[in-house]
Design a protein around this motif. Structure first.
Motif, PDB file in Angstrom:
ATOM      1  N   ASP A 184     -12.665  -9.720  16.101  1.00 52.09           N
ATOM      2  CA  ASP A 184     -12.544  -8.466  16.843  1.00 52.09           C
ATOM      3  C   ASP A 184     -11.108  -7.979  16.951  1.00 52.09           C
ATOM      4  O   ASP A 184     -10.863  -6.802  17.170  1.00 52.09           O
ATOM      5  N   SER A 185     -10.130  -8.875  16.797  1.00 52.62           N
ATOM      6  CA  SER A 185      -8.740  -8.476  16.974  1.00 52.62           C
ATOM      7  C   SER A 185      -8.036  -8.164  15.659  1.00 52.62           C
ATOM      8  O   SER A 185      -6.840  -7.939  15.641  1.00 52.62           O
ATOM      9  N   VAL A 186      -8.754  -8.157  14.561  1.00 55.59           N
ATOM     10  CA  VAL A 186      -8.161  -7.908  13.252  1.00 55.59           C
ATOM     11  C   VAL A 186      -8.115  -6.404  12.994  1.00 55.59           C
ATOM     12  O   VAL A 186      -9.103  -5.704  13.150  1.00 55.59           O
ATOM     13  N   ASP A 187      -6.935  -5.921  12.604  1.00 56.94           N
ATOM     14  CA  ASP A 187      -6.775  -4.527  12.215  1.00 56.94           C
ATOM     15  C   ASP A 187      -6.574  -4.467  10.710  1.00 56.94           C
ATOM     16  O   ASP A 187      -5.803  -5.236  10.138  1.00 56.94           O
ATOM     17  N   TYR A 188      -7.271  -3.547  10.084  1.00 54.08           N
ATOM     18  CA  TYR A 188      -7.122  -3.350   8.649  1.00 54.08           C
ATOM     19  C   TYR A 188      -6.363  -2.058   8.415  1.00 54.08           C
ATOM     20  O   TYR A 188      -6.609  -1.058   9.073  1.00 54.08           O
ATOM     21  N   VAL A 189      -5.450  -2.105   7.464  1.00 53.43           N
ATOM     22  CA  VAL A 189      -4.694  -0.921   7.101  1.00 53.43           C
ATOM     23  C   VAL A 189      -5.025  -0.598   5.645  1.00 53.43           C
ATOM     24  O   VAL A 189      -4.898  -1.451   4.774  1.00 53.43           O
ATOM     25  N   ILE A 190      -5.460   0.629   5.421  1.00 50.46           N
ATOM     26  CA  ILE A 190      -5.761   1.079   4.067  1.00 50.46           C
ATOM     27  C   ILE A 190      -4.695   2.088   3.679  1.00 50.46           C
ATOM     28  O   ILE A 190      -4.537   3.119   4.339  1.00 50.46           O
ATOM     29  N   ALA A 191      -3.957   1.791   2.626  1.00 50.16           N
ATOM     30  CA  ALA A 191      -2.853   2.639   2.208  1.00 50.16           C
ATOM     31  C   ALA A 191      -3.355   3.973   1.676  1.00 50.16           C
ATOM     32  O   ALA A 191      -4.450   4.060   1.103  1.00 50.16           O
ATOM     33  N   ASP A 192      -2.543   5.009   1.874  1.00 45.35           N
ATOM     34  CA  ASP A 192      -2.907   6.356   1.432  1.00 45.35           C
ATOM     35  C   ASP A 192      -3.237   6.430  -0.065  1.00 45.35           C
ATOM     36  O   ASP A 192      -4.178   7.130  -0.441  1.00 45.35           O
ATOM     37  N   PRO A 193      -2.495   5.724  -0.952  1.00 50.48           N
ATOM     38  CA  PRO A 193      -2.877   5.781  -2.374  1.00 50.48           C
ATOM     39  C   PRO A 193      -4.278   5.238  -2.646  1.00 50.48           C
ATOM     40  O   PRO A 193      -4.970   5.712  -3.548  1.00 50.48           O
ATOM     41  N   VAL A 194      -4.733   4.277  -1.869  1.00 45.93           N
ATOM     42  CA  VAL A 194      -6.091   3.745  -2.032  1.00 45.93           C
ATOM     43  C   VAL A 194      -7.109   4.791  -1.591  1.00 45.93           C
ATOM     44  O   VAL A 194      -8.110   5.032  -2.268  1.00 45.93           O
ATOM     45  N   ILE A 195      -6.838   5.433  -0.468  1.00 41.18           N
ATOM     46  CA  ILE A 195      -7.717   6.489   0.021  1.00 41.18           C
ATOM     47  C   ILE A 195      -7.774   7.627  -1.001  1.00 41.18           C
ATOM     48  O   ILE A 195      -8.839   8.178  -1.284  1.00 41.18           O
ATOM     49  N   ASP A 212      -4.732  11.506  -9.422  1.00 40.13           N
ATOM     50  CA  ASP A 212      -4.073  12.774  -9.731  1.00 40.13           C
ATOM     51  C   ASP A 212      -4.794  13.923  -9.036  1.00 40.13           C
ATOM     52  O   ASP A 212      -6.017  13.980  -9.009  1.00 40.13           O
ATOM     53  N   GLY A 213      -4.028  14.840  -8.488  1.00 38.96           N
ATOM     54  CA  GLY A 213      -4.607  16.009  -7.848  1.00 38.96           C
ATOM     55  C   GLY A 213      -5.082  15.779  -6.425  1.00 38.96           C
ATOM     56  O   GLY A 213      -5.696  16.661  -5.838  1.00 38.96           O
ATOM     57  N   VAL A 214      -4.809  14.604  -5.875  1.00 44.38           N
ATOM     58  CA  VAL A 214      -5.253  14.285  -4.510  1.00 44.38           C
ATOM     59  C   VAL A 214      -4.041  13.862  -3.679  1.00 44.38           C
ATOM     60  O   VAL A 214      -3.252  13.027  -4.100  1.00 44.38           O
ATOM     61  N   ARG A 215      -3.924  14.470  -2.504  1.00 48.66           N
ATOM     62  CA  ARG A 215      -2.881  14.099  -1.549  1.00 48.66           C
ATOM     63  C   ARG A 215      -3.546  13.730  -0.238  1.00 48.66           C
ATOM     64  O   ARG A 215      -4.477  14.398   0.204  1.00 48.66           O
ATOM     65  N   VAL A 216      -3.068  12.655   0.367  1.00 46.16           N
ATOM     66  CA  VAL A 216      -3.673  12.131   1.586  1.00 46.16           C
ATOM     67  C   VAL A 216      -2.613  11.970   2.661  1.00 46.16           C
ATOM     68  O   VAL A 216      -1.487  11.549   2.380  1.00 46.16           O
ATOM     69  N   ARG A 217      -2.997  12.296   3.875  1.00 48.93           N
ATOM     70  CA  ARG A 217      -2.136  12.050   5.031  1.00 48.93           C
ATOM     71  C   ARG A 217      -3.008  11.411   6.112  1.00 48.93           C
ATOM     72  O   ARG A 217      -4.070  11.934   6.453  1.00 48.93           O
ATOM     73  N   THR A 218      -2.552  10.284   6.641  1.00 46.24           N
ATOM     74  CA  THR A 218      -3.269   9.588   7.705  1.00 46.24           C
ATOM     75  C   THR A 218      -2.453   9.665   8.987  1.00 46.24           C
ATOM     76  O   THR A 218      -1.285   9.295   8.998  1.00 46.24           O
ATOM     77  N   VAL A 251      -7.935  11.040   8.673  1.00 43.30           N
ATOM     78  CA  VAL A 251      -7.447  11.312   7.325  1.00 43.30           C
ATOM     79  C   VAL A 251      -7.593  12.788   6.986  1.00 43.30           C
ATOM     80  O   VAL A 251      -8.640  13.387   7.224  1.00 43.30           O
ATOM     81  N   THR A 252      -6.529  13.356   6.427  1.00 43.46           N
ATOM     82  CA  THR A 252      -6.550  14.712   5.892  1.00 43.46           C
ATOM     83  C   THR A 252      -6.339  14.592   4.385  1.00 43.46           C
ATOM     84  O   THR A 252      -5.402  13.936   3.937  1.00 43.46           O
ATOM     85  N   ILE A 253      -7.226  15.231   3.617  1.00 44.43           N
ATOM     86  CA  ILE A 253      -7.192  15.107   2.164  1.00 44.43           C
ATOM     87  C   ILE A 253      -7.094  16.495   1.545  1.00 44.43           C
ATOM     88  O   ILE A 253      -7.818  17.403   1.940  1.00 44.43           O
ATOM     89  N   GLN A 254      -6.187  16.634   0.573  1.00 41.42           N
ATOM     90  CA  GLN A 254      -6.042  17.874  -0.186  1.00 41.42           C
ATOM     91  C   GLN A 254      -6.344  17.561  -1.645  1.00 41.42           C
ATOM     92  O   GLN A 254      -5.795  16.613  -2.200  1.00 41.42           O
ATOM     93  N   ILE A 255      -7.209  18.376  -2.246  1.00 37.06           N
ATOM     94  CA  ILE A 255      -7.623  18.147  -3.630  1.00 37.06           C
ATOM     95  C   ILE A 255      -7.416  19.421  -4.441  1.00 37.06           C
ATOM     96  O   ILE A 255      -7.838  20.494  -4.027  1.00 37.06           O
ATOM     97  N   ASP A 256      -6.742  19.283  -5.581  1.00 35.61           N
ATOM     98  CA  ASP A 256      -6.548  20.383  -6.523  1.00 35.61           C
ATOM     99  C   ASP A 256      -7.394  20.082  -7.753  1.00 35.61           C
ATOM    100  O   ASP A 256      -7.295  18.999  -8.329  1.00 35.61           O
ATOM    101  N   LEU A 303     -12.875   5.070   7.656  1.00 37.49           N
ATOM    102  CA  LEU A 303     -11.959   5.985   8.339  1.00 37.49           C
ATOM    103  C   LEU A 303     -12.636   7.313   8.647  1.00 37.49           C
ATOM    104  O   LEU A 303     -13.581   7.712   7.969  1.00 37.49           O
ATOM    105  N   VAL A 304     -12.121   7.996   9.655  1.00 38.13           N
ATOM    106  CA  VAL A 304     -12.615   9.324  10.020  1.00 38.13           C
ATOM    107  C   VAL A 304     -11.885  10.347   9.164  1.00 38.13           C
ATOM    108  O   VAL A 304     -10.648  10.410   9.173  1.00 38.13           O
ATOM    109  N   VAL A 305     -12.630  11.139   8.424  1.00 33.21           N
ATOM    110  CA  VAL A 305     -12.042  12.190   7.601  1.00 33.21           C
ATOM    111  C   VAL A 305     -12.036  13.466   8.430  1.00 33.21           C
ATOM    112  O   VAL A 305     -13.073  14.037   8.730  1.00 33.21           O
ATOM    113  N   ALA A 306     -10.837  13.891   8.827  1.00 32.36           N
ATOM    114  CA  ALA A 306     -10.700  15.065   9.681  1.00 32.36           C
ATOM    115  C   ALA A 306     -10.849  16.356   8.896  1.00 32.36           C
ATOM    116  O   ALA A 306     -11.416  17.334   9.390  1.00 32.36           O
ATOM    117  N   GLU A 307     -10.352  16.357   7.655  1.00 32.78           N
ATOM    118  CA  GLU A 307     -10.343  17.604   6.885  1.00 32.78           C
ATOM    119  C   GLU A 307     -10.221  17.302   5.400  1.00 32.78           C
ATOM    120  O   GLU A 307      -9.479  16.409   5.001  1.00 32.78           O
TER     121      GLU A 307
END
Length: 123
Positions: free
Chosen positions: A4-15, A60-66, A71-76, A106-110
């Motif tokens: 229960d006390s473990v936090d996982y971090v997923i890097a933006d490039p993986v997302i 390519d063509g994907v930018r992520v901000r956490t 998570v906010t994702i932009q796709i071209d 993760l919660v995808v906000a946009e």
């Protein structure tokens, strides 16, 4: 330490890679377009990953901000002329939101989709 006390971090490039997979498999999407900024970022990331002995994941063509676990994702991307661009954009938004949430928890906000080109049908 309990589970229960473990936090996982997923890097933006993986997302970004997960989002790219969802976007490119959406019907009507021809390809993702990185743009100039995306090319520089992708080249830098790929060089760093190769230096570490890793195979770079395509994003390519994907930018992520956490921010605060959201998570906010932009796709071209480029769509096919045979498909309605707005419908493809909405389908990409739904697919990316669902797939990123399923794969990462993760919660995808946009999800913002920019259609940079419409490729004419092959003759």
């Amino acid at each position: 330490m309990s589970a229960d006390s473990v936090d996982y971090v997923i890097a933006d490039p993986v997302i970004a890679s997960v989002a790219a997979r969802a976007a490119i498999t959406t019907p009507g999407v021809v390809r993702l377009e990185p743009g100039l900024r995306g090319l520089v970022t992708a080249w830098t990331r790929a060089a760093r990953q190769r230096w570490k002995g890793l195979d770079p994941a395509p994003a390519d063509g994907v930018r992520v901000r956490t921010t605060d676990g959201r998570v906010t994702i932009q796709i071209d991307l480029v769509t096919a002329a045979a498909d309605q661009a707005a419908a493809v954009g909405r389908a990409v938004q739904r697919a990316v939101t669902r797939f990123v949430a399923e794969q990462t928890g993760l919660v995808v906000a946009e999800v913002t989709v920019s259609i940079l080109d419409i490729e004419p049908a092959a003759r």
